[in-house]
Design an enzyme around this catalytic site. Structure first.
Site, PDB file in Angstrom:
ATOM      1  N   LYS A  82      33.611  36.697  35.045  1.00  0.00           N
ATOM      2  CA  LYS A  82      32.968  37.284  33.851  1.00  0.00           C
ATOM      3  C   LYS A  82      33.226  36.432  32.619  1.00  0.00           C
ATOM      4  CE  LYS A  82      35.136  41.191  34.065  1.00  0.00           C
ATOM      5  NZ  LYS A  82      35.928  40.865  35.242  1.00  0.00           N
TER       6      LYS A  82
ATOM      7  N   GLU B  86      42.246  41.461  25.696  1.00  0.00           N
ATOM      8  CA  GLU B  86      42.264  40.313  26.602  1.00  0.00           C
ATOM      9  C   GLU B  86      43.471  39.428  26.300  1.00  0.00           C
ATOM     10  OE1 GLU B  86      40.031  39.517  29.321  1.00  0.00           O
ATOM     11  OE2 GLU B  86      39.822  41.664  28.989  1.00  0.00           O
ATOM     12  N   ARG B  87      43.629  38.398  27.100  1.00  0.00           N
ATOM     13  CA  ARG B  87      44.826  37.547  26.991  1.00  0.00           C
ATOM     14  C   ARG B  87      44.729  36.613  25.786  1.00  0.00           C
ATOM     15  NH1 ARG B  87      42.313  38.234  31.298  1.00  0.00           N
ATOM     16  NH2 ARG B  87      43.237  39.149  33.160  1.00  0.00           N
TER      17      ARG B  87
END
Length: 478
Positions: A159, A185-186
């Site tokens: 994705k 997210e990271r």
């Protein structure tokens, strides 16, 4: 006679339970969504009024150091986001503070993150295709300019890579402003994206907003509103088109679920919050076209355990004009981008919008791939030789189409050592049409794998008949 300024509204902490803080106010009770501050570092947003003198808030920052009896200051307003020309090429957190180690902000004003969607009378209804340069998307799942597209898939199917590739292809050609919103997210991905966009020279027209996965749920829940407030400024005040990229919308729902649990609400189906539909709609409905500008949104959506009946995935589907579904099975076969053409769909794929030729070609491609999917079980049990000649031709066309719809990405060049390719819609349609007309039936399947336009195949030599038979037997062995 001028009015005397109100004295600051100071409250007292009654209890602290994780991110949930109860606060007592003696004089004025702050309204819902008011931002409260404890010292310089801790921020709390009011979520509920418990009685005439106390509120319950969710901390947007870690709560280490809070204790009962500490004073809390009412800011008399909601969470604010900076808007203006000065935010371009910068990276922000949920409080609108720059986190890219650059110079302090200038030429900006602060605006509330809580806004209503534009009324229906102001929304535009024109439909126009938004080209991405990715063959399988432009041919089978055309995106709408000013629409909402979702990239659905489980963990590790590509994705974020696909979203990054779209940014690379479109930000350069896109004349408006691009806003990237990272929800839960990271931080590694944020740093890599900032470096890539800087190297590509597109950072001057881009804004990035991050609520990382290590931050409290209240912060992750509000970061989408901050990015949307910035997008609305460029759409409504500067009348520019905006490309809004969100990674990952599921994390927004997850943060809302965490907040709901902290507030003591009874969970709904599958453990999600009972207000999930309303919360998602309040975010998604702000992404709209008006007569003066459009917000085109591409959103990555994590699907828990690859289960597309999960309530989060079902609710998100209903807001989108195009759904791009990534398949683990195709990823395992090395067919990247791993988009499932039979599960993916777009509301733009009608003859009135994309034209008669494009529509008929897309239908023929889907029909060929669907026939191949039905024949796979027979091939696995009895072998390719037991099929009729007509079915064998369908299988050959479908396998060549599958390989032609793969594409080397610019964002994966450093890992694959294959130069990335962007393909125009015309070249992609011509290639698919020529494959369906059996123009490449004597060319090995591998010659169509990971190429750009179909003209690149001419370099490959035709394959001897015996090699073709061996290749088919190996490919379809049970």
């Amino acid at each position: 006679m001028s009015e005397l300024p109100l004295c600051p509204n100071i409250g007292t902490i009654l209890s602290v339970r994780g991110s949930v803080v109860d606060i007592h106010f003696e004089t004025r009770l702050p309204p819902i969504n008011t931002l409260l501050r404890v010292g310089a570092k801790i921020a709390i947003e009011v979520w509920a009024q418990l009685d005439a003198h106390s509120v319950r808030g969710i901390a947007l920052t870690p709560t280490q150091g809070l204790a009962r009896g500490m004073p809390v200051t009412d800011t008399e307003g909601p969470l604010l986001a900076p808007v203006g020309k000065g935010i371009l090429s910068r990276m922000f957190d949920v409080f609108g503070r720059v986190i890219d180690r650059g110079a302090p902000l200038s030429d900006v004003v602060l605006r509330s993150v809580h806004c209503l969607p534009p009324p229906l009378a102001q929304q535009s209804t024109d439909s126009e295709i938004f080209e991405t340069g990715i063959k399988v998307i432009d041919v089978l799942v055309p995106l709408e300019r000013g629409g909402k597209a979702g990239l659905f898939g489980g963990a590790g199917v590509g994705k974020t890579v696909l979203l990054t590739e779209m940014i690379h292809n479109m930000v350069g050609h896109h004349n408006g402003v691009s806003i990237f919103c990272g929800i839960g997210e990271r931080c590694r991905e944020g740093e890599e994206l900032h470096t890539e966009m800087n190297n590509a020279g597109v950072l001057p027209n881009m804004v990035m907003v991050f609520g990382q996965m290590n931050e409290p749920p209240g912060s992750r829940f509000r970061v989408g509103d901050v990015a949307l407030t910035m997008a609305e400024y460029f759409r409504d005040d500067e009348h520019r088109d905006v490309l809004l990229l969100i990674d990952n919308v599921f994390r927004f729902i997850q943060a809302g679920s965490e907040v709901s649990g902290l507030m003591g609400q009874m969970p709904s189906r599958m453990g999600y919050q009972p207000t999930m539909g309303t919360e998602l709609a309040s975010l998604e409905e702000r992404i709209a076209n008006t007569s003066t500008g459009a917000i085109t949104s591409i959103q990555a959506v994590y699907v828990p355990a690859d289960d597309f009946t999960d309530p989060a995935a079902v609710h998100i589907f209903s807001h989108l004009s195009a759904s791009i579904v990534l398949s683990r099975e195709r990823a395992s076969e090395g067919l990247f981008p791993a988009i499932d053409p039979l599960q993916s769909n777009s509301k733009m794929a009608t003859p009135g919008i994309i034209g008669e030729r494009h529509y008929l070609l897309a239908q023929k491609i889907r029909q060929t791939l669907a026939q191949y999917a039905e024949l796979k079980d027979i091939i696995a049990m009895l072998g390719l030789e037991q099929l009729s000649q007509e079915d064998r031709n369908v299988v050959a066309r479908a396998r060549r189409l599958e390989r032609f719809l793969t594409q080397p990405f610019f964002t994966t060049e450093q890992f694959s050592n294959v130069l990335g390719k962007s393909v125009s819609l015309k070249d992609a349609l011509d290639g698919c049409e020529r494959i369906l007309n059996d123009e490449f039936k004597d060319v090995p399947e591998s010659a169509l794998y990971m190429i750009g336009s179909i003209d690149e195949v001419k370099k490959a030599e035709p394959q001897p008949k015996a090699e073709q038979d061996n290749q088919h037997a190996a490919a379809h062995a049970p």
